[in-house]
Design an enzyme around this catalytic site. Structure first.
Site, PDB file in Angstrom:
ATOM      1  N   ASP A  35    -123.998  71.660 -64.736  1.00 58.10           N
ATOM      2  CA  ASP A  35    -123.778  72.533 -63.582  1.00 58.10           C
ATOM      3  C   ASP A  35    -124.805  73.669 -63.575  1.00 58.10           C
ATOM      4  OD1 ASP A  35    -122.197  73.578 -61.345  1.00 58.10           O
ATOM      5  OD2 ASP A  35    -121.675  75.186 -62.745  1.00 58.10           O
ATOM      6  N   HIS A  66    -116.166  72.668 -63.973  1.00 55.69           N
ATOM      7  CA  HIS A  66    -116.044  74.113 -64.159  1.00 55.69           C
ATOM      8  C   HIS A  66    -114.873  74.454 -65.071  1.00 55.69           C
ATOM      9  CE1 HIS A  66    -118.813  73.964 -60.856  1.00 55.69           C
ATOM     10  NE2 HIS A  66    -117.935  73.223 -60.212  1.00 55.69           N
ATOM     11  N   ASP A 123    -117.785  65.050 -62.680  1.00 54.25           N
ATOM     12  CA  ASP A 123    -116.621  65.746 -62.126  1.00 54.25           C
ATOM     13  C   ASP A 123    -116.427  65.408 -60.644  1.00 54.25           C
ATOM     14  OD1 ASP A 123    -118.418  67.274 -60.686  1.00 54.25           O
ATOM     15  OD2 ASP A 123    -118.303  69.001 -62.008  1.00 54.25           O
ATOM     16  N   GLU A 179    -124.528  64.802 -56.382  1.00 53.34           N
ATOM     17  CA  GLU A 179    -123.684  64.173 -57.416  1.00 53.34           C
ATOM     18  C   GLU A 179    -124.165  62.740 -57.666  1.00 53.34           C
ATOM     19  OE1 GLU A 179    -121.438  65.552 -59.234  1.00 53.34           O
ATOM     20  OE2 GLU A 179    -120.543  67.235 -58.150  1.00 53.34           O
ATOM     21  N   ASP A 215    -124.110  66.249 -63.027  1.00 51.64           N
ATOM     22  CA  ASP A 215    -123.493  67.145 -62.050  1.00 51.64           C
ATOM     23  C   ASP A 215    -124.471  67.425 -60.935  1.00 51.64           C
ATOM     24  OD1 ASP A 215    -121.371  68.533 -60.988  1.00 51.64           O
ATOM     25  OD2 ASP A 215    -121.820  70.405 -62.030  1.00 51.64           O
ATOM     26  N   GLY A 216    -123.934  67.667 -59.756  1.00 48.88           N
ATOM     27  CA  GLY A 216    -124.737  68.033 -58.604  1.00 48.88           C
ATOM     28  C   GLY A 216    -124.179  69.307 -58.017  1.00 48.88           C
TER      29      GLY A 216
END
Ligand code: 5GP
Ligand code: ZN
Length: 305
Positions: free
Chosen positions: A293, A283, A228, A206, A168-169
């Site tokens: 995250d 999320h 995501d 990301e 995740d970024g």
């Protein structure tokens, strides 16, 4: 296993109405159509009964049973579910591949559900013993469309002899201070990496998360990436990247492809390794995505202090 009807369904040799699928478990509608939404949940690996199934697979099967039960009750208008399972001929198991029956129930539906009769073709004189009277009939295809879980949110941790890479970024402002994180796992071992940059974008973070994760892999094992970021996943799944490369790193509208440096770095890695990209909802309830995250955000906080 050869000659096992459920193995044939799992391998795609026999069609089924799929309700849910992940790396280990498949759920599909029972062909008997004796109760609306009668669903079977099976492990993809052949085990005959609960007693011979390994604990980790059994846990995965039961987690899917729970997920589908919750889905039927929370999203599909049912009030309860019967969960049934037969082990061994003496217990009326007709298909010798472990399966759990889920029968969605409505308050006052007047069904009488029994292990013995579920899914059995009842002889006419047994009609008044019908345990799952499903009088409306019903088209399995339509039922499947109504009930299926399309957005697979499951946490995959043991990717069938593959490295599983969550990434995740995040960015505070876009552009702004950014962070990335990746959690790699293989056979229960975990590697966690994260980092940040003072001035960057969300998409760059990301991409960086996946790049750093892939660059840290020292084996030739296949890799399952879970991100995501639609930007990252679609570039591979929808073949944007192939197009950009063949189009001399110009977009269809002839603009420069953004983040070309990172795309080229990522492309080189995917040519070296066998990588499959999977989209997960961000999320949400995916613990590994959430952990990434949180780590990416910690990296941003470090830069801002
Ligand atoms: P058991 O009696 O072994 O607990 O349940 C086996 C179930 O498998 C039955 O409910 C039967 O209707 C279902 N079944 C048997 N063959 C097929 C098939 O080819 N496709 C599907 N979807 N279900 C099947
Ligand atoms: Zn089987």
């Amino acid at each position: 296993m050869k000659d096992c009807i459920f193995c044939k369904i799992i391998n795609g040799e026999i069609p089924c109405y799929k309700i849910y699928e992940d790396d280990f478990v498949l759920a599909f509608l029972d062909i008997s159509n004796d109760a609306y939404g009668h669903t079977l949940v099976v492990p993809k690996k052949h085990y005959e009964t609960i007693m011979t199934c390994d604990n980790s697979t059994l846990a995965k099967v039961m987690q899917v049973v729970k997920k589908i039960g919750n889905h039927y009750i929370d999203n599909c208008g049912f009030d309860g579910v019967n969960i049934l399972n037969n082990n061994g001929e003496a217990a009326n198991q007709s298909v010798k591949h472990l399966h759990i029956h889920i029968i969605p129930r409505k308050k006052d539906d007047k069904m009488i559900v029994s292990n013995f009769f579920c899914g059995k073709v009842l002889s006419s004189d047994a009609k008044n013993l019908t345990i799952c009277p499903f009088e409306e009939g019903g088209n399995l295809e339509e039922i499947c469309q109504t009930l299926k879980i399309s957005d697979t949110q499951d946490v995959v941790l043991d990717g069938q002899n593959a490295v599983v890479l969550y990434s995740d970024g995040a960015c505070s402002g876009n552009p702004g201070a950014g962070g990335w994180a990746t959690i790699l796992s293989y056979k229960g071992k975990e590697k966690v990496l994260s980092g940040g940059e003072k001035e960057t974008t969300n998409n760059r973070m990301e991409l960086m998360a996946v790049i750093q994760g892939l660059e840290s892999i020292k084996s030739n094992l296949p890799v399952q990436v879970f991100s995501d970021s639609a930007y990252v996943v679609n570039a591979f799944e929808k073949k944007w990247l192939e197009f950009w490369r063949s189009n001399n790193w110009k977009t269809a509208s002839k603009g420069e492809v953004q983040n070309k440096d990172l795309w080229q770095r990522l492309l080189a890695l995917t040519e070296k390794l066998d990588v499959k990209f999977n989209k997960v909802k961000g999320h949400s309830d995916n613990v590994y995505n959430n952990r990434c995250d949180a780590l990416a955000r910690e990296e941003i906080a470090k830069l801002q202090n």
